[in-house]
Design an enzyme around this catalytic site. Structure first.
Site, PDB file in Angstrom:
ATOM      1  N   GLU A 127     -18.400  75.642   6.461  1.00  0.00           N
ATOM      2  CA  GLU A 127     -18.224  74.458   5.942  1.00  0.00           C
ATOM      3  C   GLU A 127     -18.022  74.143   4.286  1.00  0.00           C
ATOM      4  O   GLU A 127     -19.114  73.665   3.975  1.00  0.00           O
ATOM      5  CB  GLU A 127     -19.031  73.256   6.578  1.00  0.00           C
ATOM      6  CG  GLU A 127     -18.627  72.960   8.060  1.00  0.00           C
ATOM      7  CD  GLU A 127     -19.428  71.833   8.751  1.00  0.00           C
ATOM      8  OE1 GLU A 127     -20.071  71.190   7.961  1.00  0.00           O
ATOM      9  OE2 GLU A 127     -19.410  71.589   9.896  1.00  0.00           O
TER      10      GLU A 127
ATOM     11  N   GLU B  26     -17.857  74.571  16.070  1.00  0.00           N
ATOM     12  CA  GLU B  26     -18.932  73.425  16.067  1.00  0.00           C
ATOM     13  C   GLU B  26     -18.327  72.386  16.865  1.00  0.00           C
ATOM     14  O   GLU B  26     -17.414  71.786  16.455  1.00  0.00           O
ATOM     15  CB  GLU B  26     -19.804  73.125  14.833  1.00  0.00           C
ATOM     16  CG  GLU B  26     -20.593  74.056  14.326  1.00  0.00           C
ATOM     17  CD  GLU B  26     -21.124  73.371  12.928  1.00  0.00           C
ATOM     18  OE1 GLU B  26     -21.262  72.133  12.551  1.00  0.00           O
ATOM     19  OE2 GLU B  26     -21.788  74.187  12.411  1.00  0.00           O
TER      20      GLU B  26
HETATM   21  O1  IFM Z   1     -25.887  70.291  11.233  1.00  0.00           O
HETATM   22  C1  IFM Z   1     -24.748  70.374  10.673  1.00  0.00           C
HETATM   23  C2  IFM Z   1     -24.355  71.642  10.499  1.00  0.00           C
HETATM   24  O2  IFM Z   1     -25.184  72.439   9.542  1.00  0.00           O
HETATM   25  C3  IFM Z   1     -23.054  71.863  10.001  1.00  0.00           C
HETATM   26  N1  IFM Z   1     -22.086  71.138  10.669  1.00  0.00           N
HETATM   27  C4  IFM Z   1     -22.368  69.512  10.988  1.00  0.00           C
HETATM   28  C5  IFM Z   1     -23.511  69.696  11.686  1.00  0.00           C
HETATM   29  C6  IFM Z   1     -24.065  68.281  11.934  1.00  0.00           C
HETATM   30  O3  IFM Z   1     -24.111  67.444  11.027  1.00  0.00           O
END
Ligand code: IFM
Length: 438
Positions: free
Chosen positions: A160, A353
């Protein structure tokens, strides 16, 4: 609040589909005393930066308890575990030995290691405003690949970079806490350059199966009014094109390239180094409208600046404990839209994710969230999108950045006093789902 029984059988995903869970080093490892500091250690030490005043000095203590985590992964029956290596730990004496032990333990348990090479915990001496940080990252990647490359199944260069740029350098609600607004754009370019150099460094070290984990989500205009549509398009450009166009088609969205530093055309050739798959982190869509005032609110802070958009509420939808709307079908929309936009330039996709924050160990809401999103994912596969895997965020409740320990994304509950791990109802549900998929 969503609470419903999940009864319809889950459709079968294609053979070889990769099921996994994700974490990141700073959020779970602890053991901050045996590594160099990162920008997050400095940031969390400043009063008022983290809502509950906590730090990740201990977190889930996975540095010492990784065997417990690996046993949980084996019990869950996942194919793969996505974790990140902490750059400051890799730079510390014996730091790589820890990842060596973890990777060995995963392989012994039959869980394939998927390694993220940067998940926001930059060594304090470095700065993404500096171009040289990209080359330093490539050196770090070579060191990790030389040591772990014989056992790692997949590599993720960056996690990200959009959030790291926006939250960390434009708005200052994440480390390193800068409020540069649009002057943060070089941070985006240098991370993208770092990604391209890392792909080259990995290939030079003989490593393959390389991707990036970018966050994306559909952007919906608040209305058909031209000012709302224009604001939504701009937001879409920032979230859904700024970090994917350069990687996938080797150019910046219109009007952006000229704002970037250095020899942008030459850098884009590096940034567009071919990758083997593209990782998408998806949580929720965003409704966006025209700017409404001279201040924006984010993470409890007000900014006396006017952004060219405002984020509006998505009505008539349940929200998670974090206040994020639950819209599973937006994942299908995102994936089919992505495939349409990039066509044959889009390599196979992994959802790197997806998850939600809810309290409690009998977490029926999380089960409903995951169930809805996995079905939405299957609809994208049926529509012809080449999706090869799905990773839940997260294995454990952990340190949720500026929210501290207040947000619980885990399939496993962490007691942050005793560090005891307790599988939640969603853990058992996912275990059974994976069994049924085989
Ligand atoms: O915890 C975070 C992660 O580090 C990166 N993506 C989003 C998750 C939830 O906010």
């Amino acid at each position: 609040m969503i609470r419903r029984m999940v009864t319809n059988p889950m459709p079968q995903f294609p053979a070889g589909f990769l099921w996994g869970v994700s974490t990141s080093a700073h959020q779970i490892e602890g053991a901050a005393d045996v590594r160099e500091p990162s920008v997050w250690d400095v940031f969390t030490a400043e009063p008022g930066r983290v809502k509950d005043g906590s730090t990740a000095a201990v977190a889930c203590d996975s540095y010492h308890r990784y065997h417990e985590d690996v046993a949980l992964l084996a019990g869950l029956g996942v194919d793969a575990y996505r974790f990140s290596v902490s750059w400051p730990r890799v730079d510390s004496p014996g730091g790589l030995d820890f990842y060596d032990r973890l990777v060995d333990a995963l392989c012994a348990a039959g869980v394939r290691p998927v390694v993220t090479l940067f998940h926001w915990d930059l060594p304090v001496a470095l700065d993404w405003l500096e171009r040289d940080t990209a080359s330093r990252f490539a050196d770090h990647v070579s060191v990790v690949a030389e040591r772990l490359g014989d056992r790692v199944a997949k590599w993720i260069t960056l996690n990200e970079p959009a959030e790291h740029t926006l939250l960390g350098h434009a708005l200052g609600v994440h480390a390193p806490g800068r409020r540069l607004m649009f002057d943060a754009l070089p941070v985006a370019h240098h991370q993208l350059l770092a990604h391209g150099l890392a792909v080259r460094a990995l290939r030079a070290a003989g490593a393959g199966d390389i991707g990036i984990a970018n966050s994306h989500g559909p952007t919906w205009a608040a209305s058909e009014k031209p000012e709302d549509r224009e604001a939504a398009e701009f937001y879409d450009l920032l979230l859904n094109r700024l970090f994917s166009d350069p990687v996938l088609i080797g150019r910046y969205p219109e009007g952006i390239g000229e704002l970037m530093p250095g020899d942008v055309e030459a850098d884009l050739k590096v940034i567009a180094e071919p990758i083997d798959w593209y990782g998408i982190n998806y949580y929720a869509p965003t409704r966006v409208g025209a700017p409404q005032g001279a201040e924006i609110e984010f993470g409890g802070l007000s900014f006396p600046v006017e952004l060219p958009f405002t984020v509006r509420e998505i009505e008539d939808r349940p929200v998670t404990d974090f206040g994020w709307p639950v819209v599973p079908e937006a994942l299908t929309e995102l994936l089919t839209g992505f495939a349409g936009r990039y066509g044959d330039r889009l390599p196979p996709v992994l959802i790197t994710e997806n998850g939600c924050s809810y309290e409690g160990v009998d977490d029926q809401e999380r089960i409903a969230y995951l169930d809805g999103h996995i079905r939405a994912l299957h609809r994208a596969v049926e529509a012809g999108v080449d999706v090869r895997g799905y990773f839940v965020w997260s294995l454990l409740d952990n340190f949720e950045w500026a929210e501290g320990y207040a947000r619980r994304f885990g399939l496993v509950h962490t007691d942050f006093e005793t560090l005891e791990r307790t599988p939640k109802a969603s853990y058992t549900w996912l275990r059974d789902l994976l069994r049924a998929q085989r």
